[in-house]
Design an enzyme around this catalytic site. Structure first.
Site, PDB file in Angstrom:
ATOM      1  N   CYS C  86     -77.825  31.385 -31.429  1.00  0.00           N
ATOM      2  CA  CYS C  86     -77.676  30.596 -32.657  1.00  0.00           C
ATOM      3  C   CYS C  86     -76.378  29.796 -32.613  1.00  0.00           C
ATOM      4  O   CYS C  86     -76.237  28.908 -31.801  1.00  0.00           O
ATOM      5  CB  CYS C  86     -77.779  31.523 -33.875  1.00  0.00           C
ATOM      6  SG  CYS C  86     -78.097  30.628 -35.394  1.00  0.00           S
ATOM      7  N   HIS C 203     -82.765  34.990 -32.961  1.00  0.00           N
ATOM      8  CA  HIS C 203     -81.824  36.121 -32.980  1.00  0.00           C
ATOM      9  C   HIS C 203     -82.439  37.395 -32.402  1.00  0.00           C
ATOM     10  O   HIS C 203     -82.949  38.232 -33.146  1.00  0.00           O
ATOM     11  CB  HIS C 203     -81.414  36.423 -34.421  1.00  0.00           C
ATOM     12  CG  HIS C 203     -80.491  35.420 -35.007  1.00  0.00           C
ATOM     13  ND1 HIS C 203     -79.125  35.440 -34.784  1.00  0.00           N
ATOM     14  CD2 HIS C 203     -80.709  34.369 -35.821  1.00  0.00           C
ATOM     15  CE1 HIS C 203     -78.550  34.435 -35.429  1.00  0.00           C
ATOM     16  NE2 HIS C 203     -79.491  33.765 -36.071  1.00  0.00           N
ATOM     17  N   GLU C 205     -80.908  39.960 -31.447  1.00  0.00           N
ATOM     18  CA  GLU C 205     -80.164  41.142 -31.938  1.00  0.00           C
ATOM     19  C   GLU C 205     -80.684  41.601 -33.300  1.00  0.00           C
ATOM     20  O   GLU C 205     -80.349  42.692 -33.749  1.00  0.00           O
ATOM     21  CB  GLU C 205     -78.661  40.838 -31.988  1.00  0.00           C
ATOM     22  CG  GLU C 205     -78.165  40.064 -33.202  1.00  0.00           C
ATOM     23  CD  GLU C 205     -78.457  38.566 -33.168  1.00  0.00           C
ATOM     24  OE1 GLU C 205     -79.203  38.115 -32.267  1.00  0.00           O
ATOM     25  OE2 GLU C 205     -77.962  37.842 -34.051  1.00  0.00           O
TER      26      GLU C 205
END
Ligand SMILES: Nc1ncnc2c1ncn2[C@@H]1O[C@H](COP(=O)(O)OP(=O)(O)O)[C@@H](O)[C@H]1O
Ligand SMILES: [Mg+2]
Lengths: 87, 771, 243, 87
Positions: C86, C203, C205
Site C-alpha cells: 500500500c 494488504h 498482513e
C-alpha cells in the site's frame, strides 16, 4: 465563438490552516533547500471554453468557480482567460 | 490580584454581553463571582464556559434521569470519555460527539474535525483508539434541496473517511438516515472506542502545585473562534456570514499526537492530559484546574501561534484542531519535550498549576483574567423549563393503522418491497462504508454491513461489539417510546452479534430548548432512555448534547443517538446478519403486530409521517434479548438480524443479501392474520430473524420458549441466486433475489456517483488532504 | 530470521505487519525508525501501509526522502528482500526502487473492500508458497492505488514477468469490473527486475488470521520465510563446506 | 538576497488519463456549463524563496521540482518566479 484558454488557480484561504503546505515546506527544508517560506498548496484547473468574448468567458468561469471549482468557505481563487494566439 | 483591562478592548455593554450569549441574570452572576466588571477577555471566558456546549445549561437537570453506575463502570460521565471494565485487566473507553453545526457549514472539514475531536477524547484517557462509528442525518437526496444534500452527504462521508483512514483507526459501523426534517441541519455524530489496561487510566486533571502546563501540537490560529457559542445558536443567514470560523483538520498531526500522547501517559512524566476541544484553551485549562481542585496561572504570550497579531481573547477561544494540554511533573518538562520531539511535535510551557483555586491569565506578566475556578466551571446556572407537548404532533399519534388504505400497486407487495429497498435510508450503505478503512489494525471480526461491529480483544478469547442507533421519526412521534426504542434497538443489535450489552454513550441532538415543545421532547426522550438503560443494565457513561438544531423551517426530529458497547464472551459466539447456508431454517423470534405508525413504508410509499411509534415493552424486550443471546451462546444460531426500518420483509432481504456476492434465495410463509402492509413492512419492535441448521431448529425454538420468547419457523434459506419469496394471506413477494439485491446495492451510488456534489467533494479534499 | 518493519511518521499498518510477522510467521520482528541510519541487521524489510507524512503532496513522496530509505536502497541493491504494501508500494515507486507510479483511484474515492488477486508469478521470493494462477482474497484500502506506467514500460514489465499480482474476479478472470482502482492492465503488485523488491496495493498482513475471516495473505509471509531460510541455509551450508 | 515569489504549476502529463479532469468536465456540463473542453486538474504550489537572483531562484526551484514537487512519471511542471514589486 472563440475557444478561450482558461486557467483557474485555487488556494487555501489566507489564515486558514494549510497542513499540506507545511508538510511540503518541511520536506524542502530537509532536502536542504533553505529560504523557503509561506508554502501553500492549491490546485490548478485548465480548460478551453467556447465564449463570445473575454468578458463572457470570465463571467462564466467565475460562476463555475463559485458553484464547483472552489469552496468559498476555505479557498480563494483567481481566473485567467486568454484568447487564442491567432483567432 | 488586580486585573487590567487591555487597551483597545471593547467596553462591556449590555449589547456585548448579549452577543456573548449571556442573559442579564447570568451576567449578574458573573458580576457577583468577580465582585467587579469583567474584562473583555473574561467575558469571552465566561461566555464559552457557560455556553450550552460546555455548561449544559438546559440539559443537566434532565440528564439526572439517566442511570450511570454499574460495577463494571470504571469512569462515568464527567471525563473526556467513559470507561468500562471488560475483564482480563482490560478496559474500554468510548464516547460520542456531535459536529452538526460545523458540518452544516463545511461538511468535509466539519465532519473530519468531529472525528479528530472524539479521537482525542479517547486517547487522552490513555486508551488506544481501536474503532470509530458514525451516525449521520441528512435531508432528502431526491428532494428539492437534493444538490445541497448530496454535497453535505458526500462531504461528510469523505471527511470522516479521510480523517479516520489517515490516522489509521478503522471505521466499523454507523447509520445514515435521509429525511426532510434534517434539511439544512445535518447531524454528524462520531463515536470512538479505545482500549486500555484498566490500571493505566489517566484523567484530565491539573494537580501538583508548580507543575508545568504545556501546550502541545498544532500552533494556534484564528480557527473556529467562538465555536462553542456558535454550536449553541440556531443556524441563520447570519451564521453563513460567520463562515471563516471553519476549522481545518490535519489527521497526520493527529496521528503523531496519538502516538506521542500514549507514550507520554505511560512515561510517568505527566499527571494529566486533555484535548483542547470546543472553546479551546479556556475550557481545557479550566476543566483540568477544576478537576484537580487547584488553580492555573497562564502566560498567554507563550502560546505558540500560527498567525500574527492574535489577541488574548482570540488565543483563549481559538478552536484550532490537533492541540492538547499536558500537565508535566515539575522538572520533567524536558522529558516531555523529548518524547514529543521524537514524534515531530513541539511543546511549550504556558503556565503552572497553583493552589489558589483561581483561573489566572497574564499577558507579559500583566494579569488580564482572574476568575475563581470553581464557579467558572460549576457555576453555570442550569434551567429546568416547562415542557409542553406540541398538539399537532400529539394529534398524529391518533392515526389508526387499521383504517389505512394501501395503494392499488400494493396488491403486489413485490412492488412495495422494491420501493423500500430503493429508499436511501434503507438501501445498502456500502457506498459510505467502502470509503472507510474498516480493517486496519487487524481486529475487525465483523465490520460494516451487519447489525453491530465486533472487534477482537487480542490475547483473550473475547471480543467487544458496538453499534449506534436512533430512529428520530419515532422520537418525533413519541419521544418517550422513541427514546426507549433507540436503546432497545442498540441492545438488540449487540445481542444479534453475540454480545452482552454493557454501557451507553449518548448524543442528544435536539432543537431549541427554549421552545416548550422541544424541551418536552428532551425530557420525555430522556425518561424513556433512562428507563431502557436501567432495564438492559446499560448505564450511560458519557455523551454529548447538541441543541439548537434548527433551520428557518423548524426543528430537526429529536434524535438522541445511542452508542452502545457490549462484550462477546467467546469469539466463537460472534454472529452476523447474513444467511449462511441453503436449506437452513428461518426462525422469527418475537411477535408480528398490525402497527404501521412511524414506518419507513408510510413515508416512502404514502408520503406520511404519522401514527404512534411502535410499542415497546422493556420486560418483553429483555426476555427476547436474553433468549436470543442464550441461543447464540448455545451454538444454535447461524445468523441473527433484528427487524428495523422496512420491517420483516426488508430484514429477510438484508439477511439474504449480506452473505457475499450472490444473494441467497428465501422461501417464507407468514400465516398471521394481519394485513400485508403491516405484516411485511410494519416496524413492530422486539423481533429478530434467525437462521439455523435444520437439525437445531427444535432446540432453538425450545431455548427461546424457555426464555418466554414467542418464536416460530417462518421459512427456509434458498439457493444462492434463487428466488426471494415471502407469502402472506393477502399477497406474495416474489422476485429473483439478485434483482432485489441490485436495487438495494445501487440505490445510493445511482444518486451520488458523478454528480456535481460528488465531484466537488473530490476536488476540495484534494487540496486539503493530499488524498 | 529477523524482519524489519519501517515506521514513518503517519505509517499505520506497521503494527499489523509486525504482528503478522510475529504471530502468523513466528519470526522475530523489529520496528525500524524513519530517522535511523541502519537496518539493525534485519534479513528483510517491510515498508508498511498508512499515510506517511499525511500523504501530503503525493502519496509516499516525502517518505521516499527520509534517512532510512537510503539504507533501504543500499539493502535492496545488495539483494535484500524489500516488500512495500500500500503506502509502502507508493514509497518504493517514489523512491525509484520500482518503476511506474500510483495515482488517484479512477473513482476518485477511497476504496476499502476485499478484492480477488490472480497470482501471476509463484516463483518469487514473496510468492513461492502460492500456486501460479491461484486466486487470493485480500483487502484493499487506498485512495491512490491506480498503477500507472507508460505502455512501453508495461510491455517490458509483462515481458520480464514483473507483474506478480493482478486484480481479477472470484474465478480468476481479469476483467474491468474486478479492477477496483483503474490500474493499468489490472496491476496490483509488481517486482523489480532483480526479483528482490515487491510492491503491492492490497494488504496481505490483514489476511493472516482465520478469526478475521481470511488467511490468503499468509502465503506471502511464508514465502519470504522460506526464501530467507533458503538463503541462510545456503550460506550456512557453504561455510560448513568451507570448514 | 531577495524574497522571490514562486509559483510551480504541476499538471498531469499530456496523454495520461486524467479522471479528475473528466469528472470536472462532466460535472460542469451537468451544471449547464457548455463549451468546456480539455479539462485538466493539477497542483499549484506557491511559496517565497530567498535567492540572489532570478536565475538562482529558477535553478533552485527546478531542482525542487525534480527532487520532490513533481513526479516525472506522471506529471509535467512549469515554474514562474517573480521579483517583489519594490525590492
Ligand atoms: N455511516 C456509516 N458508517 C459505517 N457503517 C455504516 C454507516 N451507515 C450504515 N453502516 C453500516 O451498514 C449496515 C446497515 O446499517 P443499518 O441499516 O442502520 O443497520 P441496523 O438497522 O441493523 O442498525 C450496518 O452494518 C452499519 O454499521
Ligand atoms: Mg439502524
Amino acid at each position: 465563438m472563440t475557444d478561450f484558454r482558461v486557467e483557474v488557480r485555487v488556494t487555501p484561504r489566507r489564515g486558514i490552516l494549510d497542513p499540506q503546505g507545511s508538510a511540503v515546506q518541511g520536506a524542502l527544508r530537509s532536502l536542504g533547500f533553505g529560504g523557503v517560506e509561506e508554502v501553500h498548496v492549491g490546485r490548478l484547473i485548465r480548460f478551453t471554453l467556447a465564449a463570445d468574448s473575454e468578458s463572457d468567458a470570465l463571467g462564466r468561469v467565475d460562476a463555475m468557480c463559485r458553484q464547483l471549482l472552489a469552496n468559498p468557505v476555505t479557498e480563494d481563487y483567481d481566473v485567467r482567460v486568454e484568447a487564442p494566439a491567432a483567432a | 490580584m488586580s486585573v487590567t483591562a487591555r487597551p483597545g478592548d471593547p467596553a462591556i455593554t449590555p449589547e456585548l454581553v448579549a452577543e456573548h450569549g449571556l442573559s442579564p441574570e447570568e451576567y449578574r452572576l458573573v458580576l457577583g463571582i468577580l465582585g467587579r466588571t469583567p474584562t473583555f477577555t473574561e467575558l469571552g471566558v465566561f461566555s464559552a464556559m457557560w455556553s450550552e456546549h460546555c455548561g449544559y445549561k438546559n440539559s443537566r437537570p434532565l440528564l439526572k434521569q439517566l442511570p450511570t453506575k454499574a460495577p463494571w463502570v470504571l469512569q462515568g460521565p464527567g471525563e473526556n470519555a467513559g470507561v468500562i471494565d471488560v475483564g482480563d485487566g482490560l478496559a474500554v473507553a468510548f464516547k460520542i460527539e456531535s459536529h452538526n453545526h460545523p458540518s452544516a457549514v463545511e461538511p468535509y472539514q466539519g465532519a473530519a474535525t468531529g472525528v479528530g475531536g472524539i479521537l482525542r477524547d479517547v486517547f487522552t484517557m490513555g486508551a488506544r483508539p481501536i474503532a470509530m462509528l458514525n451516525s449521520l442525518r441528512f435531508g432528502e437526496i431526491d428532494g428539492d434541496e437534493g444538490d445541497r444534500v448530496r454535497y453535505l452527504f458526500a462531504g461528510c462521508v469523505k471527511g470522516i473517511g479521510d480523517y479516520g483512514n489517515c490516522v489509521g483507526i478503522p471505521t466499523v459501523a454507523g447509520e445514515v438516515y435521509f429525511d426532510g426534517a434534517y434539511e439544512g441541519n445535518p447531524l454528524v455524530n462520531a463515536m470512538c472506542v479505545g482500549l486500555l489496561k484498566a490500571d493505566e487510566l489517566i484523567r484530565g486533571v491539573a494537580s501538583g502545585v508548580g507543575n508545568a502546563i504545556m501546550a502541545v501540537g498544532a500552533k494556534t490560529g484564528r480557527d473556529g473562534i467562538h465555536g462553542a457559542t456558535f454550536a449553541s445558536a440556531e443556524l441563520s443567514e447570519e451564521s453563513e456570514a460567520r463562515r471563516p470560523q471553519v476549522q481545518v483538520g490535519d489527521p497526520f498531526t493527529e496521528k503523531l499526537l496519538l502516538e506521542a500522547s500514549l507514550e507520554l501517559i505511560r512515561s510517568g512524566h505527566i499527571v494529566g492530559i486533555q484535548d483542547m476541544g470546543a472553546a479551546g484553551l479556556v475550557s481545557s485549562s479550566t476543566e483540568m484546574a477544576a478537576r484537580g481542585e487547584g488553580g492555573v496561572d497562564l502566560e498567554i504570550t507563550r502560546v505558540p501561534l500560527r498567525e500574527k497579531g492574535m489577541t488574548p481573547y482570540e488565543i483563549l477561544l481559538s478552536e484550532t484542531q490537533e492541540r492538547m494540554l499536558v500537565v508535566a511533573k515539575v522538572g520533567h518538562e524536558e522529558d516531555v519535550r523529548a518524547i514529543l520531539g521524537r514524534w515531530e511535535l513541539d511543546a511549550e510551557t504556558i503556565g503552572r498549576v497553583t493552589d489558589n483555586g483561581r483561573y489566572v491569565v497574564r499577558e507579559n506578566g500583566v494579569v488580564i483574567v482572574d476568575i475563581p475556578g470553581e464557579p467558572l466551571v460549576e457555576g453555570c446556572p442550569t434551567y429546568t423549563r416547562e415542557g409542553v407537548e406540541s398538539p399537532e404532533i400529539a394529534a398524529l399519534r391518533a392515526w389508526d393503522a387499521s383504517a389505512h388504505q394501501p395503494l392499488w400497486e400494493e396488491h403486489d407487495p413485490t412492488w412495495t418491497l422494491r420501493r423500500l429497498l430503493d429508499a436511501p435510508t434503507i438501501a445498502s450503505k456500502r457506498w459510505v462504508y467502502e470509503q472507510y478503512d474498516s480493517t486496519v489494525r487487524t481486529n475487525t471480526v465483523v465490520g460494516p454491513g451487519s447489525d453491530a461491529a465486533v472487534l477482537r480483544l487480542r490475547g483473550t478469547d473475547r471480543a467487544i461489539a458496538m453499534t449506534v442507533d436512533c430512529n428520530g421519526r419515532y422520537v418525533y412521534l413519541n419521544p418517550y417510546r422513541g427514546g426507549q426504542i433507540a436503546v432497545a434497538e442498540a441492545a438488540r443489535n449487540l445481542v444479534c452479534s453475540g454480545a452482552l450489552p454493557r454501557a451507553v454513550t449518548d448524543n442528544l441532538n435536539f432543537g431549541n430548548p427554549l421552545k416548550p415543545e422541544v424541551y418536552w421532547q428532551m425530557s420525555e426522550a430522556l425518561r424513556g432512555i433512562g428507563e431502557a438503560c436501567t432495564a438492559f443494565e446499560t448505564p450511560v457513561t458519557g455523551g454529548n448534547v447538541s441543541l439548537y438544531n434548527e433551520n428557518p423551517r423548524g426543528a430537526i426530529y429529536p434524535t438522541p443517538t445511542i452508542g452502545m458497547v457490549g462484550i462477546v464472551d467467546d469469539v466463537a459466539h460472534v454472529t452476523t446478519a447474513a444467511f449462511k447456508q441453503e436449506g437452513d431454517a428461518i426462525v422469527l423470534a418475537g411477535r408480528n403486530t398490525g402497527e404501521l405508525g412511524g414506518s419507513e413504508y408510510l413515508k416512502v410509499v404514502h408520503g406520511l409521517v404519522t401514527g404512534d411509534a411502535p410499542a415497546v415493552d422493556l420486560a418483553t424486550e429483555s426476555r427476547l434479548q436474553r433468549g436470543v443471546l442464550a441461543a447464540i451462546r448455545a451454538g444454535l444460531v447461524r445468523s441473527a438480524h433484528d427487524t428495523a426500518e422496512g420491517g420483516l420483509a426488508v430484514a429477510l432481504a438484508e439477511s439474504a443479501f449480506a452473505g457475499g456476492t450472490e444473494p441467497f434465495g428465501v422461501t417464507a410463509r407468514l400465516g398471521d392474520d394481519i394485513p400485508a402492509p403491516a405484516l411485511l413492512f410494519g416496524e413492530a419492535q422486539g423481533r429478530v430473524v434467525l437462521s439455523c441448521g435444520a437439525e437445531t431448529e427444535v432446540e432453538l425454538l425450545r431455548t427461546l420458549e424457555i426464555h418466554g420468547v414467542p418464536a416460530k419457523r417462518i421459512g427456509t434459506v434458498g439457493p444462492r441466486g434463487g428466488s426471494f419469496r415471502v407469502q402472506t394471506r393477502d399477497g406474495t413477494i416474489e422476485a429473483p433475489a439478485a434483482e432485489l439485491a441490485e436495487i438495494y446495492e445501487t440505490a445510493i451510488p445511482r444518486r451520488m456517483d458523478g454528480t456535481a456534489a460528488d465531484v466537488e467533494t473530490s476536488l476540495e479534499s484534494e487540496v486539503q488532504h493530499g488524498a | 530470521m529477523k524482519i524489519g518493519v519501517v515506521t514513518f511518521p503517519g505509517s499505520n499498518c506497521d503494527y499489523d505487519c509486525y504482528r503478522a510477522v510475529k504471530d502468523a510467521l513466528g519470526a522475530e520482528a523489529v520496528y525500524l525508525w524513519h530517522r535511523d541510519h541502519d537496518l539493525r541487521g534485519v534479513d528483510a524489510v517491510f515498508l508498511p501501509g498508512g499515510f506517511s507524512y499525511g500523504d501530503y503532496l503525493r502519496a509516499g513522496a516525502i517518505a521516499a526522502l527520509s534517512p532510512i530509505m537510503r539504507e533501504v536502497k543500499a539493502f535492496a541493491a545488495a539483494g535484500g528482500p524489500v516488500a512495500g504494501i500500500c503506502n509502502g508500494f507508493q514509497i518504493l515507486c517514489e523512491a525509484g526502487l520500482l518503476p511506474g507510479a500510483l495515482v488517484r483511484n479512477r473513482s476518485l474515492k477511497f476504496r476499502s473492500r476485499p478484492v480477488h488477486l490472480l497470482v501471476e508469478r509463484a516463483d518469487t521470493a514473496f510468492t513461492s508458497e502460492y500456486e501460479p494462477g491461484q486466486v487470493l482474497t485480500v483487502p484493499i484500502a487506498h485512495g491512490e492505488g491506480c498503477y500507472f506506467a507508460d505502455p512501453d514500460l508495461l510491455d517490458q514489465l509483462e515481458a520480464n514477468g514483473q507483474v506478480v499480482f493482478r486484480y481479477c474476479t472470484a474465478d480468476g478472470l481479469v476483467a474491468p469490473a474486478a479492477n477496483p482502482n483503474g490500474s493499468a492492465r489490472a496491476v496490483a503488485g509488481i517486482i523489480n527486475a532483480e526479483g528482490n523488491v515487491l510492491g503491492m496495493m492490497p494488504h496481505p498482513e490483514r489476511a493472516v488470521d482465520p478469526l478475521l475471516g481470511r488467511t490468503d495473505g499468509l502465503g506471502l509471509f511464508r514465502s519470504m520465510a522460506a526464501h530467507l531460510a533458503g538463503v541462510q541455509g545456503a550460506a550456512h551450508g557453504h561455510t560448513e563446506v568451507g570448514r
